[in-house]
Design a protein around this motif. Structure first.
Motif, PDB file in Angstrom:
ATOM      1  N   GLY A   1      26.965  31.765  46.378  1.00 37.95           N
ATOM      2  CA  GLY A   1      25.823  30.940  46.791  1.00 37.95           C
ATOM      3  C   GLY A   1      26.302  30.058  47.972  1.00 37.95           C
ATOM      4  O   GLY A   1      25.424  29.147  48.148  1.00 37.95           O
ATOM      5  N   GLY A   2      27.439  30.187  48.522  1.00 38.71           N
ATOM      6  CA  GLY A   2      27.865  29.508  49.687  1.00 38.71           C
ATOM      7  C   GLY A   2      28.844  28.368  49.569  1.00 38.71           C
ATOM      8  O   GLY A   2      28.983  27.588  50.588  1.00 38.71           O
ATOM      9  N   ILE A   3      29.808  28.830  48.718  1.00 40.29           N
ATOM     10  CA  ILE A   3      31.040  27.750  48.627  1.00 40.29           C
ATOM     11  C   ILE A   3      32.193  28.525  49.061  1.00 40.29           C
ATOM     12  O   ILE A   3      32.563  29.674  48.330  1.00 40.29           O
ATOM     13  CB  ILE A   3      31.040  27.260  47.225  1.00 40.29           C
ATOM     14  N   SER A   4      33.015  27.961  49.854  1.00 41.45           N
ATOM     15  CA  SER A   4      34.441  28.656  50.148  1.00 41.45           C
ATOM     16  C   SER A   4      35.445  27.688  49.677  1.00 41.45           C
ATOM     17  O   SER A   4      35.281  26.265  49.912  1.00 41.45           O
ATOM     18  CB  SER A   4      34.331  29.021  51.647  1.00 41.45           C
ATOM     19  N   PHE A   5      36.766  28.252  49.361  1.00 46.61           N
ATOM     20  CA  PHE A   5      37.837  27.450  49.122  1.00 46.61           C
ATOM     21  C   PHE A   5      38.955  27.933  49.580  1.00 46.61           C
ATOM     22  O   PHE A   5      39.381  29.081  49.625  1.00 46.61           O
ATOM     23  CB  PHE A   5      37.875  27.581  47.360  1.00 46.61           C
ATOM     24  N   ALA A   6      39.737  26.964  50.178  1.00 54.71           N
ATOM     25  CA  ALA A   6      41.128  27.424  50.912  1.00 54.71           C
ATOM     26  C   ALA A   6      42.389  26.770  50.045  1.00 54.71           C
ATOM     27  O   ALA A   6      42.103  25.453  49.929  1.00 54.71           O
ATOM     28  CB  ALA A   6      41.117  27.040  52.421  1.00 54.71           C
ATOM     29  N   PHE A   7      42.987  27.318  49.484  1.00 56.40           N
ATOM     30  CA  PHE A   7      44.073  26.954  48.718  1.00 56.40           C
ATOM     31  C   PHE A   7      45.155  26.002  49.518  1.00 56.40           C
ATOM     32  O   PHE A   7      45.451  26.490  50.835  1.00 56.40           O
ATOM     33  CB  PHE A   7      44.846  27.989  47.969  1.00 56.40           C
ATOM     34  N   GLN A   8      45.981  25.225  48.840  1.00 56.54           N
ATOM     35  CA  GLN A   8      47.010  24.285  49.544  1.00 56.54           C
ATOM     36  C   GLN A   8      48.078  25.495  49.871  1.00 56.54           C
ATOM     37  O   GLN A   8      48.559  25.316  50.943  1.00 56.54           O
ATOM     38  CB  GLN A   8      47.488  23.261  48.544  1.00 56.54           C
ATOM     39  N   GLN A   9      48.216  26.619  48.933  1.00 55.17           N
ATOM     40  CA  GLN A   9      49.354  27.496  49.021  1.00 55.17           C
ATOM     41  C   GLN A   9      48.517  28.863  49.281  1.00 55.17           C
ATOM     42  O   GLN A   9      48.058  29.334  48.018  1.00 55.17           O
ATOM     43  CB  GLN A   9      50.447  27.694  47.832  1.00 55.17           C
ATOM     44  N   PRO A  10      48.080  29.399  50.247  1.00 53.31           N
ATOM     45  CA  PRO A  10      47.322  30.442  50.116  1.00 53.31           C
ATOM     46  C   PRO A  10      47.869  31.628  49.646  1.00 53.31           C
ATOM     47  O   PRO A  10      48.999  31.816  49.340  1.00 53.31           O
ATOM     48  CB  PRO A  10      47.222  30.911  51.687  1.00 53.31           C
ATOM     49  N   VAL A  11      46.909  32.745  49.092  1.00 58.96           N
ATOM     50  CA  VAL A  11      47.320  33.843  48.303  1.00 58.96           C
ATOM     51  C   VAL A  11      47.624  34.871  49.236  1.00 58.96           C
ATOM     52  O   VAL A  11      47.111  34.970  50.413  1.00 58.96           O
ATOM     53  CB  VAL A  11      46.076  34.085  47.414  1.00 58.96           C
ATOM     54  N   ARG A  12      48.638  35.659  48.828  1.00 65.28           N
ATOM     55  CA  ARG A  12      49.310  36.968  49.710  1.00 65.28           C
ATOM     56  C   ARG A  12      48.447  38.020  49.094  1.00 65.28           C
ATOM     57  O   ARG A  12      48.350  38.117  47.839  1.00 65.28           O
ATOM     58  CB  ARG A  12      50.461  36.820  49.526  1.00 65.28           C
ATOM     59  N   PHE A  13      48.236  38.901  49.748  1.00 64.84           N
ATOM     60  CA  PHE A  13      47.415  40.158  49.500  1.00 64.84           C
ATOM     61  C   PHE A  13      48.337  41.317  49.877  1.00 64.84           C
ATOM     62  O   PHE A  13      48.121  41.850  50.950  1.00 64.84           O
ATOM     63  CB  PHE A  13      46.026  40.252  49.966  1.00 64.84           C
ATOM     64  N   LYS A  14      49.166  42.037  49.168  1.00 60.48           N
ATOM     65  CA  LYS A  14      49.779  43.337  49.519  1.00 60.48           C
ATOM     66  C   LYS A  14      48.961  44.362  49.750  1.00 60.48           C
ATOM     67  O   LYS A  14      48.076  44.615  48.929  1.00 60.48           O
ATOM     68  CB  LYS A  14      50.882  43.482  48.502  1.00 60.48           C
ATOM     69  N   GLY A  15      49.175  45.027  50.776  1.00 57.45           N
ATOM     70  CA  GLY A  15      48.225  46.168  50.887  1.00 57.45           C
ATOM     71  C   GLY A  15      46.893  46.051  51.847  1.00 57.45           C
ATOM     72  O   GLY A  15      46.319  47.051  52.046  1.00 57.45           O
ATOM     73  N   ILE A  16      46.577  44.557  51.961  1.00 56.71           N
ATOM     74  CA  ILE A  16      45.531  44.322  52.946  1.00 56.71           C
ATOM     75  C   ILE A  16      45.745  43.867  54.008  1.00 56.71           C
ATOM     76  O   ILE A  16      46.849  42.971  54.309  1.00 56.71           O
ATOM     77  CB  ILE A  16      44.529  43.463  52.149  1.00 56.71           C
TER      78      ILE A  16
END
Length: 236
Positions: free
Chosen positions: A76-91
């Protein structure tokens, strides 16, 4: 426009947010500030759908989204950036930016977003988003993905955390350019005076309640005045 109506949030009987009412108009740069533990991050997570309010209503462009999932709000058009960004192994970084954009993004386009946040694209584009990246690198990559999404409302939870002084100065430029190019609203949780100084609107939350709302010229003199006793702001 986003409107919060009487938002309350409790955990184990403790009130974290107390009847929060707030309107965020279109194309606004809003900074949410206040003392630690005041409810800032909780409020942002409730807007993003990560947490569910105990009571109250969330309305986006006239539509009640209170019961929408995180995915529905993202669509619906909402983005969220965390204080501690998430890590994505394999991406890889390129894959993450392309996924955020929702398009079959070219390498050149993905590199362009990395350049915007001060990263040398050739050094990062094919790296995995894993533990090999520092917190500051992850933060800038996350901001690049948010830029690629181009959503109507973008939430940042203390984006300056883990950013060195040189990068912080450039971060201000990134936010101003993001606001100008996307024409959406930006909602940033921050203690930093330099971020507060580029806001269209400043919202102060303390003890789970919104205590002040206004332009930076209206709010900042009171926040930084000796008589307020505010000690929670940090210089960069």
């Amino acid at each position: 426009m986003l409107e919060l109506k009487d938002i309350c949030y409790q955990v184990d009987g403790k009130e974290i947010l107390k009847n929060v009412n707030l309107k965020i108009d279109d194309n606004m740069f809003v900074v949410l500030t206040g003392p630690n533990g005041g409810g800032k991050s909780t409020l942002a997570k409730i807007i993003a759908g990560i947490e569910t309010p105990t009571s109250g209503q969330i309305v986006l462009d006239g539509v009640d989204i209170t019961n929408w999932s995180v995915t529905e709000r993202a669509n619906g058009g909402i983005s969220f950036a965390f204080q501690q960004p998430v890590r994505f192994k394999g991406i890889t970084v390129k894959d993450l930016i392309a996924l955020a954009s929702g398009e079959n993004l070219s390498t050149a386009a993905a590199c362009g977003y990395l350049a915007e946040v001060g990263l040398c694209a050739k050094d990062y584009i094919d790296r995995e988003v894993n533990d090999s990246l520092s917190g500051g690198e992850l933060k800038r990559i996350e901001i690049a993905t948010v830029m690629a999404r181009k959503t109507k409302l973008t939430l940042f939870d203390e984006p300056e955390a883990g950013i060195d002084l040189w990068s912080f100065k450039n971060l201000i430029d990134v936010f101003e350019k993001l606001h100008e190019e996307i024409k959406g609203s930006i909602f940033i949780i921050s203690h930093q005076e330099r971020i507060l100084n580029i806001a269209d609107q400043v919202v102060v939350i303390s003890g789970g309640k919104v205590t002040q709302v206004g332009t930076k010229d209206q709010v900042l003199p009171m926040l930084f005045g000796v008589e307020t006793g505010c000690k929670f702001f940090k210089e960069a």
